[in-house]
Design a protein around this motif. Sequence first.
Motif, PDB file in Angstrom:
ATOM      1  N   ALA A 177       0.833  -1.209   0.000  1.00  0.00           N
ATOM      2  CA  ALA A 177       0.000   0.000   0.000  1.00  0.00           C
ATOM      3  C   ALA A 177       0.865   1.256   0.000  1.00  0.00           C
ATOM      4  O   ALA A 177       0.559   2.244  -0.678  1.00  0.00           O
ATOM      5  CB  ALA A 177      -0.933  -0.004   1.206  1.00  0.00           C
ATOM      6  N   LEU A 178       1.955   1.230   0.766  1.00  0.00           N
ATOM      7  CA  LEU A 178       2.868   2.371   0.793  1.00  0.00           C
ATOM      8  C   LEU A 178       3.498   2.583  -0.577  1.00  0.00           C
ATOM      9  O   LEU A 178       3.574   3.728  -1.063  1.00  0.00           O
ATOM     10  CB  LEU A 178       3.947   2.142   1.851  1.00  0.00           C
ATOM     11  CG  LEU A 178       5.061   3.187   1.914  1.00  0.00           C
ATOM     12  CD1 LEU A 178       4.493   4.575   2.178  1.00  0.00           C
ATOM     13  CD2 LEU A 178       6.085   2.806   2.993  1.00  0.00           C
ATOM     14  N   ALA A 179       3.932   1.525  -1.216  1.00  0.00           N
ATOM     15  CA  ALA A 179       4.531   1.650  -2.554  1.00  0.00           C
ATOM     16  C   ALA A 179       3.514   2.199  -3.548  1.00  0.00           C
ATOM     17  O   ALA A 179       3.843   3.068  -4.370  1.00  0.00           O
ATOM     18  CB  ALA A 179       5.057   0.297  -3.020  1.00  0.00           C
ATOM     19  N   GLU A 180       2.293   1.724  -3.477  1.00  0.00           N
ATOM     20  CA  GLU A 180       1.257   2.214  -4.384  1.00  0.00           C
ATOM     21  C   GLU A 180       0.976   3.689  -4.135  1.00  0.00           C
ATOM     22  O   GLU A 180       0.767   4.463  -5.086  1.00  0.00           O
ATOM     23  CB  GLU A 180      -0.018   1.390  -4.209  1.00  0.00           C
ATOM     24  CG  GLU A 180       0.100  -0.039  -4.738  1.00  0.00           C
ATOM     25  CD  GLU A 180      -1.160  -0.850  -4.497  1.00  0.00           C
ATOM     26  OE1 GLU A 180      -2.100  -0.317  -3.854  1.00  0.00           O
ATOM     27  OE2 GLU A 180      -1.222  -2.012  -4.958  1.00  0.00           O
ATOM     28  N   ALA A 181       0.945   4.108  -2.872  1.00  0.00           N
ATOM     29  CA  ALA A 181       0.700   5.511  -2.556  1.00  0.00           C
ATOM     30  C   ALA A 181       1.796   6.403  -3.128  1.00  0.00           C
ATOM     31  O   ALA A 181       1.533   7.464  -3.708  1.00  0.00           O
ATOM     32  CB  ALA A 181       0.589   5.698  -1.043  1.00  0.00           C
ATOM     33  N   ARG A 182       3.039   5.983  -2.973  1.00  0.00           N
ATOM     34  CA  ARG A 182       4.158   6.777  -3.490  1.00  0.00           C
ATOM     35  C   ARG A 182       4.138   6.859  -5.015  1.00  0.00           C
ATOM     36  O   ARG A 182       4.553   7.868  -5.593  1.00  0.00           O
ATOM     37  CB  ARG A 182       5.473   6.173  -3.009  1.00  0.00           C
ATOM     38  CG  ARG A 182       5.748   6.400  -1.525  1.00  0.00           C
ATOM     39  CD  ARG A 182       6.943   5.611  -1.041  1.00  0.00           C
ATOM     40  NE  ARG A 182       7.326   5.991   0.326  1.00  0.00           N
ATOM     41  CZ  ARG A 182       8.160   5.296   1.090  1.00  0.00           C
ATOM     42  NH1 ARG A 182       8.721   4.176   0.605  1.00  0.00           N
ATOM     43  NH2 ARG A 182       8.451   5.712   2.309  1.00  0.00           N
ATOM     44  N   ASN A 183       3.647   5.825  -5.653  1.00  0.00           N
ATOM     45  CA  ASN A 183       3.641   5.793  -7.119  1.00  0.00           C
ATOM     46  C   ASN A 183       2.566   6.681  -7.735  1.00  0.00           C
ATOM     47  O   ASN A 183       2.509   6.797  -8.962  1.00  0.00           O
ATOM     48  CB  ASN A 183       3.462   4.352  -7.606  1.00  0.00           C
ATOM     49  CG  ASN A 183       4.729   3.535  -7.450  1.00  0.00           C
ATOM     50  OD1 ASN A 183       5.835   4.080  -7.376  1.00  0.00           O
ATOM     51  ND2 ASN A 183       4.578   2.226  -7.379  1.00  0.00           N
ATOM     52  N   THR A 184       1.728   7.291  -6.915  1.00  0.00           N
ATOM     53  CA  THR A 184       0.703   8.188  -7.471  1.00  0.00           C
ATOM     54  C   THR A 184       1.239   9.602  -7.700  1.00  0.00           C
ATOM     55  O   THR A 184       0.546  10.440  -8.281  1.00  0.00           O
ATOM     56  CB  THR A 184      -0.524   8.265  -6.545  1.00  0.00           C
ATOM     57  OG1 THR A 184      -0.140   8.818  -5.271  1.00  0.00           O
ATOM     58  CG2 THR A 184      -1.139   6.891  -6.344  1.00  0.00           C
ATOM     59  N   ARG A 185       2.448   9.895  -7.284  1.00  0.00           N
ATOM     60  CA  ARG A 185       3.005  11.250  -7.426  1.00  0.00           C
ATOM     61  C   ARG A 185       3.260  11.585  -8.904  1.00  0.00           C
ATOM     62  O   ARG A 185       3.585  10.715  -9.705  1.00  0.00           O
ATOM     63  CB  ARG A 185       4.313  11.376  -6.648  1.00  0.00           C
ATOM     64  CG  ARG A 185       4.143  11.342  -5.142  1.00  0.00           C
ATOM     65  CD  ARG A 185       5.469  11.475  -4.434  1.00  0.00           C
ATOM     66  NE  ARG A 185       5.296  11.613  -2.987  1.00  0.00           N
ATOM     67  CZ  ARG A 185       5.787  12.622  -2.258  1.00  0.00           C
ATOM     68  NH1 ARG A 185       6.480  13.593  -2.855  1.00  0.00           N
ATOM     69  NH2 ARG A 185       5.584  12.670  -0.960  1.00  0.00           N
ATOM     70  N   TYR A 186       3.133  12.862  -9.227  1.00  0.00           N
ATOM     71  CA  TYR A 186       3.444  13.316 -10.577  1.00  0.00           C
ATOM     72  C   TYR A 186       3.783  14.806 -10.546  1.00  0.00           C
ATOM     73  O   TYR A 186       3.564  15.495  -9.533  1.00  0.00           O
ATOM     74  CB  TYR A 186       2.291  13.040 -11.548  1.00  0.00           C
ATOM     75  CG  TYR A 186       0.995  13.746 -11.215  1.00  0.00           C
ATOM     76  CD1 TYR A 186       0.723  15.027 -11.708  1.00  0.00           C
ATOM     77  CD2 TYR A 186       0.032  13.131 -10.416  1.00  0.00           C
ATOM     78  CE1 TYR A 186      -0.464  15.672 -11.402  1.00  0.00           C
ATOM     79  CE2 TYR A 186      -1.160  13.763 -10.117  1.00  0.00           C
ATOM     80  CZ  TYR A 186      -1.407  15.036 -10.613  1.00  0.00           C
ATOM     81  OH  TYR A 186      -2.588  15.675 -10.308  1.00  0.00           O
TER      82      TYR A 186
END
Length: 396
Positions: A372-381
């Motif tokens: 979940a943490l990895a997925e949250a970080r991958n939403t950045r742009y």
Amino acid sequence: MVSSHGQGRSAEGVDAFLERHWSKPLPPQGAPPDHFSPREASLSPQSCAECHAEQHRDWSGSLHSRTMDKGILWQARVLPSDQVKRCLDCHAPLAEQKALLAQSLGWPEAPQDPPPEYVSPDLHRQGLVCAACHVRAHQRFGPPPGPGRPAGDTPGLPHDGFVASAAFADSRFCASCHQFPEDGPALNGKLLENTLNEWRASRHAREGRQCQTCHMPDRRHEWKGIHDPGMVRQALSAGIRTEAEAAGRVRVRAEIRNTGAGHYFPTYLVPRVRLQLVAEGGAGGERHVLDEAIVSRETDIWLSEEYSDTRLAPDAAQKLEGLLPEIGSTEWRLYVQVDVAPKEHYERMFAGVLNDSEVKLDRETRTILAAALAEARNTRYVLRLGERALTHGIAN
């Protein structure tokens, strides 16, 4: 029940319809009519896709299809069941979804019987499914049909047609999950979720733009928001101007205004946005940050203290300014850089829990939380606004 051509339920006021439609917790659907086929009775989005392919395709790519992602699943494994059920009122609101999750987690109050045939075994993992908004007691509900579309009481329609309600095109329909009640969770006297009230106070409400206007254009089931760069561009406008100062220096001023969102930008406390006024120039094309600001509602990870609230109300602006460096360059590229972290609060919370030695998690829960943490970080742009050139002191 009178369907969309009649004067029964379809003619009731929006407030009355919504009070009944979103009475929480939602009751079980009950047994489907005997003449319903398995597909008509099914609550699965995949069954809806047989006739509503475009809507299903949009929903499949939306956040509504991911409201039961790893970020909430790990919490469901460690929090008291009563607290999880309150979360499910929005994340997976059907009674059938709650029953499935209770069974999968072994809650003492979980139903002992297997789910009925019209409930797919994975329904609790599919988030805010079609039926959550459109099905009550196996009766279908939706907006009045568009041009060329059959009315709800047209003979021969599947699942006995549908009941039309203007509520589906009204911002109040979204308030069930996007507006906390007046006595709901708050910090510093401000509700944690206050989107409908923010909209009501804006010119967008006065001008007749509903939530659906921006988030469901042409009735698309995408519900794009701050996770989407296009929506951020639609929300924010940026202007950059320059002024000559003494000794040949040039001052750059930028104004970033919330012109497109009918609520605060961002409306919720999870995202964090950094605005930077940037100048690129010099012989090596150096990048210089002239000024920056944070736009967010920042709290501690457990929502017990608010540190700051710098969000932009509708039509409010954030100003940035600075002097161009004295490096002899006469050609510059000026722009506002927007760094968006749509799940920044969750990033901090998830990392904090993982790194807290006093928090005891079993191996599977820890694995889910790390994902979940990895997925949250991958939403950045990152995106740019207001780009312009400055040549020989003249802005182009």
